[in-house]
Design a protein around this motif. Structure first.
Motif, PDB file in Angstrom:
ATOM      1  N   GLN A  20      40.328  48.658  42.882  1.00 12.49           N
ATOM      2  CA  GLN A  20      40.792  47.269  42.919  1.00 12.49           C
ATOM      3  C   GLN A  20      39.895  46.399  43.791  1.00 12.49           C
ATOM      4  O   GLN A  20      39.603  45.250  43.448  1.00 12.49           O
ATOM      5  CB  GLN A  20      42.246  47.194  43.374  1.00 12.49           C
ATOM      6  CG  GLN A  20      43.229  47.794  42.380  1.00 12.49           C
ATOM      7  CD  GLN A  20      43.045  47.242  40.975  1.00 12.49           C
ATOM      8  OE1 GLN A  20      42.945  46.039  40.766  1.00 12.49           O
ATOM      9  NE2 GLN A  20      42.977  48.133  39.988  1.00 12.49           N
ATOM     10  N   GLY A  43      36.334  43.790  25.487  1.00  9.25           N
ATOM     11  CA  GLY A  43      36.574  45.158  25.919  1.00  9.25           C
ATOM     12  C   GLY A  43      36.267  46.160  24.836  1.00  9.25           C
ATOM     13  O   GLY A  43      36.548  45.930  23.658  1.00  9.25           O
ATOM     14  N   ALA A  49      40.218  49.099  28.452  1.00  8.09           N
ATOM     15  CA  ALA A  49      41.386  48.206  28.424  1.00  8.09           C
ATOM     16  C   ALA A  49      41.953  47.936  29.824  1.00  8.09           C
ATOM     17  O   ALA A  49      42.254  46.790  30.165  1.00  8.09           O
ATOM     18  CB  ALA A  49      42.468  48.775  27.508  1.00  8.09           C
ATOM     19  N   ILE A  50      42.080  48.948  30.632  1.00  5.87           N
ATOM     20  CA  ILE A  50      42.645  48.760  31.972  1.00  5.87           C
ATOM     21  C   ILE A  50      41.664  47.994  32.854  1.00  5.87           C
ATOM     22  O   ILE A  50      42.053  47.056  33.562  1.00  5.87           O
ATOM     23  CB  ILE A  50      43.048  50.116  32.589  1.00  5.87           C
ATOM     24  CG1 ILE A  50      44.215  50.704  31.789  1.00  5.87           C
ATOM     25  CG2 ILE A  50      43.418  49.967  34.061  1.00  5.87           C
ATOM     26  CD1 ILE A  50      44.600  52.112  32.160  1.00  5.87           C
ATOM     27  N   LEU A  52      39.351  45.890  31.850  1.00  6.23           N
ATOM     28  CA  LEU A  52      39.319  44.509  31.387  1.00  6.23           C
ATOM     29  C   LEU A  52      40.529  43.740  31.912  1.00  6.23           C
ATOM     30  O   LEU A  52      40.384  42.602  32.368  1.00  6.23           O
ATOM     31  CB  LEU A  52      39.280  44.443  29.862  1.00  6.23           C
ATOM     32  CG  LEU A  52      39.193  43.016  29.315  1.00  6.23           C
ATOM     33  CD1 LEU A  52      38.224  42.946  28.154  1.00  6.23           C
ATOM     34  CD2 LEU A  52      40.531  42.483  28.901  1.00  6.23           C
ATOM     35  N   SER A  53      41.694  44.340  31.876  1.00  7.70           N
ATOM     36  CA  SER A  53      42.904  43.662  32.367  1.00  7.70           C
ATOM     37  C   SER A  53      42.768  43.287  33.833  1.00  7.70           C
ATOM     38  O   SER A  53      43.076  42.153  34.221  1.00  7.70           O
ATOM     39  CB  SER A  53      44.132  44.568  32.188  1.00  7.70           C
ATOM     40  OG  SER A  53      44.351  44.825  30.830  1.00  7.70           O
ATOM     41  N   ASP A  54      42.315  44.221  34.645  1.00  9.73           N
ATOM     42  CA  ASP A  54      42.162  43.939  36.078  1.00  9.73           C
ATOM     43  C   ASP A  54      41.026  42.956  36.334  1.00  9.73           C
ATOM     44  O   ASP A  54      41.141  42.072  37.193  1.00  9.73           O
ATOM     45  CB  ASP A  54      41.943  45.238  36.856  1.00  9.73           C
ATOM     46  CG  ASP A  54      43.199  46.067  36.962  1.00  9.73           C
ATOM     47  OD1 ASP A  54      44.313  45.545  36.698  1.00  9.73           O
ATOM     48  OD2 ASP A  54      43.090  47.258  37.315  1.00  9.73           O
ATOM     49  N   ALA A  56      39.943  40.601  34.315  1.00 11.81           N
ATOM     50  CA  ALA A  56      40.377  39.271  33.883  1.00 11.81           C
ATOM     51  C   ALA A  56      41.217  38.592  34.971  1.00 11.81           C
ATOM     52  O   ALA A  56      41.077  37.391  35.205  1.00 11.81           O
ATOM     53  CB  ALA A  56      41.177  39.374  32.586  1.00 11.81           C
ATOM     54  N   ARG A  57      42.059  39.362  35.640  1.00 17.55           N
ATOM     55  CA  ARG A  57      42.870  38.786  36.723  1.00 17.55           C
ATOM     56  C   ARG A  57      42.028  38.475  37.953  1.00 17.55           C
ATOM     57  O   ARG A  57      42.416  37.626  38.754  1.00 17.55           O
ATOM     58  CB  ARG A  57      44.015  39.735  37.079  1.00 17.55           C
ATOM     59  CG  ARG A  57      45.103  39.748  36.008  1.00 17.55           C
ATOM     60  CD  ARG A  57      46.321  40.529  36.472  1.00 17.55           C
ATOM     61  NE  ARG A  57      46.058  41.947  36.577  1.00 17.55           N
ATOM     62  CZ  ARG A  57      46.322  42.843  35.641  1.00 17.55           C
ATOM     63  NH1 ARG A  57      46.868  42.463  34.503  1.00 17.55           N
ATOM     64  NH2 ARG A  57      46.058  44.114  35.827  1.00 17.55           N
ATOM     65  N   PHE A  65      39.965  36.959  25.645  1.00 22.04           N
ATOM     66  CA  PHE A  65      39.670  38.375  25.407  1.00 22.04           C
ATOM     67  C   PHE A  65      39.401  38.593  23.931  1.00 22.04           C
ATOM     68  O   PHE A  65      39.927  37.910  23.070  1.00 22.04           O
ATOM     69  CB  PHE A  65      40.870  39.289  25.691  1.00 22.04           C
ATOM     70  CG  PHE A  65      41.501  39.210  27.016  1.00 22.04           C
ATOM     71  CD1 PHE A  65      40.907  38.615  28.104  1.00 22.04           C
ATOM     72  CD2 PHE A  65      42.757  39.768  27.200  1.00 22.04           C
ATOM     73  CE1 PHE A  65      41.526  38.582  29.332  1.00 22.04           C
ATOM     74  CE2 PHE A  65      43.383  39.740  28.418  1.00 22.04           C
ATOM     75  CZ  PHE A  65      42.771  39.149  29.492  1.00 22.04           C
TER      76      PHE A  65
END
Length: 184
Positions: A20, A43, A49-50, A52-54, A56-57, A65
């Protein structure tokens, strides 16, 4: 194999907290590089996928996306060397800032294939973000613009990366021992 067994036999390479912190740094770097612009994070399914999610935030820019799916591993620990496109982009990328988001840059075959494919669509810019970089296995001369961690030649699982579709949900990145017990 239970989660408890995995925690005993698959050593942690990077903890969820380390991941993180590094993803936050990458987000700040992307914000600086694309200040005042928007980006499309693409992605590579399923492994990225995980990440990219983190990521993006962690990016404060306007971003959208999209996803592509390719195959080069099958169900084993070694790449077959042949890359096949399984799912293409859903939106046009012409004149857009594209960041191709990959879980691991290994042989470079997948990213070289995707870079060549995307460049034909004339994006404004095309960069690569890879959570992990494994340069010792590189077959194609390709580098990521944003790298989370550089790792030695070990097979890893967790944080989206799998072995035979398992272990993606682990919050850490773990080393899969070559002599791992039979996985049921």
């Amino acid at each position: 194999m239970s989660q408890k067994d995995i925690h005993k036999t698959f050593p942690v390479l990077y903890s969820g907290e380390q991941i993180q912190a590094r993803v936050a740094e990458l987000g700040r770097q992307i914000d600086a590089d694309y200040y005042g612009q928007s980006v499309v994070l693409v992605g590579v399914l399923k492994g990225a996928a995980i990440f990219l999610s983190d990521l993006a935030r962690a990016v404060s820019l306007t971003c959208t996306f999209d996803f592509v799916a390719v195959s080069s591993y099958g169900k084993g620990q070694r790449s077959s060397g042949a890359v096949k496109l399984i799912k293409d982009l859903d939106q046009p990328i012409e004149d857009k800032n594209i960041i191709l988001v990959e879980d691991i840059l290994d042989t470079g075959l997948t990213l070289a294939f995707l870079r060549s494919l995307f460049e034909r669509h004339k994006p404004r810019s095309l960069r690569v973000a890879a959570l992990l970089d494994k340069p010792s296995r590189r077959l194609e001369q390709i580098n990521a613009d944003y790298v989370g961690f550089s790792i030695p030649n070990h097979f890893v699982v967790g944080y989206g990366m799998d072995y035979a579709e398992r272990f993606r949900n682990l919050p850490d990145i773990r080393l899969m021992p070559p002599d791992a017990p039979e996985l049921h």
